[in-house]
Design a protein around this motif. Structure first.
Motif, mmCIF file in Angstrom:
data_model
loop_
_atom_site.group_PDB
_atom_site.id
_atom_site.type_symbol
_atom_site.label_atom_id
_atom_site.label_comp_id
_atom_site.label_asym_id
_atom_site.label_seq_id
_atom_site.Cartn_x
_atom_site.Cartn_y
_atom_site.Cartn_z
ATOM 1 N N VAL A 140 3.872 -11.699 -28.084
ATOM 2 C CA VAL A 140 4.673 -10.658 -28.506
ATOM 3 C C VAL A 140 5.823 -10.214 -27.444
ATOM 4 O O VAL A 140 7.131 -9.890 -28.125
ATOM 5 C CB VAL A 140 3.938 -9.419 -28.701
ATOM 6 N N CYS A 141 5.663 -10.223 -26.165
ATOM 7 C CA CYS A 141 6.508 -9.775 -25.187
ATOM 8 C C CYS A 141 7.658 -10.855 -25.310
ATOM 9 O O CYS A 141 8.955 -10.594 -25.195
ATOM 10 C CB CYS A 141 5.866 -10.003 -23.897
ATOM 11 N N SER A 142 7.266 -12.156 -25.156
ATOM 12 C CA SER A 142 8.325 -13.206 -25.302
ATOM 13 C C SER A 142 9.122 -13.360 -26.437
ATOM 14 O O SER A 142 10.462 -13.308 -26.303
ATOM 15 C CB SER A 142 7.698 -14.541 -24.983
ATOM 16 N N VAL A 143 8.702 -13.269 -27.699
ATOM 17 C CA VAL A 143 9.171 -13.375 -28.893
ATOM 18 C C VAL A 143 10.289 -12.126 -29.019
ATOM 19 O O VAL A 143 11.608 -12.510 -29.409
ATOM 20 C CB VAL A 143 8.439 -13.530 -29.901
ATOM 21 N N GLN A 144 9.926 -10.740 -28.880
ATOM 22 C CA GLN A 144 10.582 -9.697 -29.037
ATOM 23 C C GLN A 144 11.945 -9.800 -27.987
ATOM 24 O O GLN A 144 13.025 -9.524 -28.113
ATOM 25 C CB GLN A 144 9.823 -8.541 -28.790
ATOM 26 N N LEU A 170 11.834 -15.916 -17.623
ATOM 27 C CA LEU A 170 11.241 -15.747 -16.088
ATOM 28 C C LEU A 170 11.567 -14.348 -15.611
ATOM 29 O O LEU A 170 10.563 -13.699 -14.957
ATOM 30 C CB LEU A 170 12.189 -16.743 -15.385
ATOM 31 N N GLY A 171 12.461 -13.682 -15.801
ATOM 32 C CA GLY A 171 12.834 -12.290 -15.429
ATOM 33 C C GLY A 171 11.712 -11.402 -16.277
ATOM 34 O O GLY A 171 11.148 -10.652 -15.584
ATOM 35 N N GLN A 172 11.287 -11.699 -17.495
ATOM 36 C CA GLN A 172 10.492 -10.868 -18.263
ATOM 37 C C GLN A 172 9.049 -11.211 -17.598
ATOM 38 O O GLN A 172 8.183 -9.990 -17.561
ATOM 39 C CB GLN A 172 10.362 -11.081 -19.908
ATOM 40 N N GLY A 173 8.847 -12.409 -17.334
ATOM 41 C CA GLY A 173 7.582 -12.587 -16.569
ATOM 42 C C GLY A 173 7.181 -11.741 -15.274
ATOM 43 O O GLY A 173 6.285 -11.327 -15.246
ATOM 44 N N ALA A 174 8.264 -11.883 -14.485
ATOM 45 C CA ALA A 174 8.521 -11.342 -13.129
ATOM 46 C C ALA A 174 8.122 -9.765 -13.241
ATOM 47 O O ALA A 174 7.276 -8.812 -12.507
ATOM 48 C CB ALA A 174 9.774 -11.534 -12.391
ATOM 49 N N VAL A 229 6.183 -4.990 -20.511
ATOM 50 C CA VAL A 229 7.657 -4.953 -20.622
ATOM 51 C C VAL A 229 8.199 -6.079 -21.450
ATOM 52 O O VAL A 229 7.847 -7.188 -21.399
ATOM 53 C CB VAL A 229 8.071 -5.065 -19.235
ATOM 54 N N ALA A 230 9.014 -5.514 -22.301
ATOM 55 C CA ALA A 230 9.881 -6.483 -23.125
ATOM 56 C C ALA A 230 11.190 -5.930 -23.512
ATOM 57 O O ALA A 230 11.673 -4.750 -23.092
ATOM 58 C CB ALA A 230 9.209 -6.731 -24.492
ATOM 59 N N GLY A 231 12.186 -6.740 -23.823
ATOM 60 C CA GLY A 231 13.501 -6.376 -24.192
ATOM 61 C C GLY A 231 13.550 -5.397 -25.381
ATOM 62 O O GLY A 231 12.766 -5.540 -26.375
#
Length: 805
Positions: free
Chosen positions: A271-275, A307-311, A324-326
């Motif tokens: 969900v975090c990555s796709v969003q 990578l930034g979202q993972g960090a 956290v997600a965009g």
């Protein structure tokens, strides 16, 4: 913008400083500067993020401080390391259901640990550079997932809005709703209603005062207004309770069944990555829509964004924050508020930190019912009618509905898995099911094939073709995008047999790779070697639509000359054995025939709509009459998009009886006053004959029509001769010659003439119109847009990577 255009390009007559090859020019130490636009944008985003972060934390059942931690980390870490400079990250409504379920199952500290592990998984995916492939998921699945999450959020928050407590699942919340409606809490309902009213009405305040007030985010106004009203009325309501940061719970070691934890990590990662990735693509589209901004802001690097979202998730989870997600709402507000770099996102994170440390007494006045109403409104907005119409138009409503219901009833990961399974089944069904019909109209037999033409459809195709009698004219319409070898051989064999028996066969449609023969001839079918729209409809011709008539490489046999026995070359005007005008007339008729056969069936519906509704173009495009400039090709525009004015030299005569030109002035007035275009573009090009004639012209002599017309370009020539001012320049290289420099100068000068027209100047003052300059290099097939202003006019190239897909 100055009337005489500047440049940084030096010519042979201008001295230029030369530095030794191994000694770079001295430079002053760089200072960290933040643009004023970034500061104002960061404040706007902060005012939106603050109430939303608290509301999302409330909806998940997490400590309210966790929302502030996630917002701060999203701004500082994801903003600094992410690949989308203007995307704002933080706690997202799309993660609410996932996080709430994790907290109920495993507790808060384990949920933080799952967030950390999800961040590590995102780092791994970013290192594997799979971000782009993640976008292969059908949009119907993504929109269905978000809609299901939105429904779940709205139903749960409705209980808090009514003064109660939400249950653990959607079905439980629905079952408990009648009892909750029977036991309303007037204070909570009134505060929630006021919040929703302000949220709905604030963006709709009319007039100039409304334009000024709308700069304040509606979310902030709604929460602040409801808080003030509750305090003034002395209502007793549950309010925000932010305990001391000393008691804030951090991540702990994950506790629970291994398979359950793995599934939780995968769900959070998905969900975090796709969003975030979809948000980055959406931000690119918003950036592309702002004039001048694409040249300053690079396109999103999706692998770096992952990578930034993972960090950010690693840091947020470690500090006891939400995943956290965009976030689409904050990102669009950031772009619309005028942000020009990632500094706006980072400053917004700093402001959240300051608020979390210094504004606790103020935040504790906020009623929980107001935050619940705010989050409920966000959840309702996630069920987008626009998305529903889009998936319906593309016949994917079943995938959307199954995904939505799966997320609501089963959970996010289960719903998405179910949606993917249905999407694959629908795709296989479309591939295997092809509709083939036969009908006769006015003596012409039509065989219409809808769908993919594979070996599975060959028996039905053969039956339909055998219904066509011998010796008649037949039209086979292929409405699909794929044909395998079995279907190809069946069609070719039938066509050869039908034409050999005195009939005519015509194949049309959208199937890729069909070369269409003229009636009465045998055409070849080449599966998969090109677009059917791009093949002309003449036997033996392999030309593409943008191939010039006179440059056709068709090797079309020509009739021998009765006088000398020679044959004319293909498309050669005036070739031996032809009557004058026969060549051009033949090419024109052939081009019209190709349009009627291929393009007209595809655009007939759109042109019929335009005929009914009238033209409503958004842009006036003023360019040269040069035959090498195909405006629809270089702008990727279609019918009704551009109002085009073409003349020799792309000139805009200044207004006035003596110097004006009624034709161009009338087009400008009509476009601005009647059509209400939002922008005007003046486009010059390389190798312009008008500019060459202007440079070579000598004073005196007969005043031909061309000389009289080119007098409107004399101010451009005067600017070119003025050494006291810099010239317009191309980014990255020097103009090739004086003609190219004059072409650039002329574009800027004609924009100045454009500003002198009354209709244009009024529209510019009202903010209803924008002016743009463009230069097209024909030989390079490269477009340049004017980006600099006020003495530093720069034409920067438009790269393929700058365009959002």
């Amino acid at each position: 913008m100055s009337a005489c255009v500047p440049t940084r390009t030096a010519d042979s007559t201008r001295p230029k400083a030369i530095n030794p090859p191994h000694n770079p020019p001295p430079s002053s130490p760089r200072r960290f500067r933040i643009a004023g636009a970034d500061i104002s944008a960061s404040i706007a985003v902060f005012l939106i993020a603050l109430p939303l972060s608290l509301g999302i934390a409330l909806a998940t059942g997490a400590p309210l401080q966790a929302g502030l931690v996630a917002a701060a980390v999203g701004g500082l870490v994801a903003g600094r390391l992410g690949g989308a400079p203007l995307q704002v990250s933080g706690p997202a409504a799309g993660l609410t259901v996932v996080t709430a379920d994790l907290i109920q199952r495993y507790g808060w500290r384990t949920t933080c640990a799952i967030t950390v592990l999800a961040g590590l998984a995102q780092l791994g995916l970013g290192c594997l550079r799979v971000a782009r492939s993640a976008l292969a998921v059908s949009p119907a699945i993504v929109h269905g997932m978000l809609a299901g999450i939105g429904v779940t959020i709205a139903v749960a928050q409705l209980h808090i809005v009514l003064g109660g407590t939400p249950q653990s699942s959607v079905l439980d919340n629905v079952r408990a709703l009648p009892a909750q409606l029977a036991d309303l809490h007037p204070a909570a309902v009134s505060v929630s209603a006021l919040t929703l009213a302000l949220l709905l009405l604030w963006p709709r305040i009319p007039g100039r005062a409304g334009r000024l007030l709308r700069r304040i985010p509606a979310a902030l106004v709604a929460v602040a207004g409801a808080t003030a009203a509750a305090s003034l009325a002395g209502l007793t309501l549950p309010k925000v309770d932010l305990p001391s940061w000393r008691s804030h719970a951090l991540a702990g070691l994950p506790e629970g069944p291994v398979l359950g934890l793995v599934a939780a990590v995968l769900t959070t990662t998905l969900v975090c990555s796709v969003q975030s990735l979809l948000g980055a693509v959406a931000v690119d589209k918003l950036v592309a829509g702002r004039p001048g901004l694409p040249a300053r802001v690079s396109r999103s690097d999706l692998d770096r964004e992952l990578l930034g979202q993972g960090a950010a998730n690693i840091v947020s989870g470690s500090l006891g924050g939400l995943p956290v997600a965009g976030v689409a709402v904050r990102s669009s507000a950031n772009v619309q508020a005028g942000a020009v770099s990632r500094n706006s996102t980072m400053v917004h994170g700093v402001l959240v930190v300051v608020a979390a440390l210094l504004m606790v007494p103020i935040l504790e006045f906020i009623p929980l019912a107001s935050l619940a109403a705010l989050v409920m409104a966000v959840g309702i907005q996630m069920v987008s009618l626009h998305h529903i119409r889009t998936v319906t138009r593309h016949r994917e409503v079943l995938v959307y509905a199954v995904t939505t219901l799966g997320v609501v009833l089963l959970g996010v990961l289960e719903g998405v898995t179910l949606g993917i399974a249905v999407a694959v089944a629908v795709a296989l069904n479309r591939l295997a099911h092809t509709r083939i019909t036969h009908e006769e109209k006015e003596g012409v037999h039509h065989v219409h094939v809808r769908g993919q033409l594979t070996f599975l459809a060959v028996p039905r195709l053969s039956r339909a073709l055998h219904l066509v009698p011998q010796g008649v004219h037949a039209v086979v319409e292929l409405d699909g995008s794929f044909m395998d070898h079995a279907a190809y051989e069946t069609l070719q064999d039938w066509q050869n047999t039908h034409t050999a028996r005195g009939g005519t066969a015509e194949l049309t449609g959208r199937r890729a790779g069909v070369r269409i023969g003229e009636p009465g001839t045998t055409a070849d079918l080449h599966p998969g070697d090109g677009d059917s729209e791009s093949a002309t409809d003449t036997a033996g011709c392999r030309c593409r639509p943008w191939t010039a008539w006179r440059n056709h490489q068709c090797d079309r046999p020509q009739a021998a000359s009765p006088h000398d026995g020679r044959s004319g070359g293909p498309g050669t005007p005036g070739a031996p054995g032809r009557a004058p005008g026969e060549a051009s007339g033949h090419e024109l008729a052939r081009g019209i025939s190709a349009f009627q056969r291929h393009t007209a069936p595809l655009v007939r519906g759109e042109l019929a709509r335009l005929a009914r509704e009238g033209q409503r173009p958004s842009q006036l495009f003023l360019t040269c009459a040069d035959s090498r400039l195909v405006t629809s090709m270089i702008t990727s525009s279609g019918p009704g998009d551009l109002f085009v004015v073409r003349n020799v030299g792309n000139l805009v005569p200044p207004p006035g009886e003596e110097s004006g030109d009624d034709s161009v002035a009338a087009a400008i007035e009509y476009a601005v006053e009647v059509l209400k275009v939002r922008s005007i573009t003046v486009c010059g090009h390389s190798g312009c004959g008008a500019m060459q004639a202007l440079l070579n012209s000598e004073p005196g002599g007969a005043q031909t029509p061309l000389k009289r017309w080119l007098r409107h370009a004399l101010p451009s020539l005067e600017c070119l001769a003025d050494d006291s001012r810099p010239w317009a320049r191309l980014a990255g290289r020097a103009p090739a010659d004086a003609v190219e420099q004059l072409c650039l100068t002329n574009v800027v000068q004609q924009l100045e003439h454009l500003r002198a027209h009354d209709s244009v100047s009024r529209a510019l003052r009202d903010g209803a119109l924008e002016l743009h300059g463009m230069y097209f290099h024909v030989g390079e097939a490269q477009a340049y847009l004017l980006t600099g202003m006020d003495g530093d006019e720069v034409f920067d190239r438009v790269r393929a990577a700058d365009v959002s897909v």
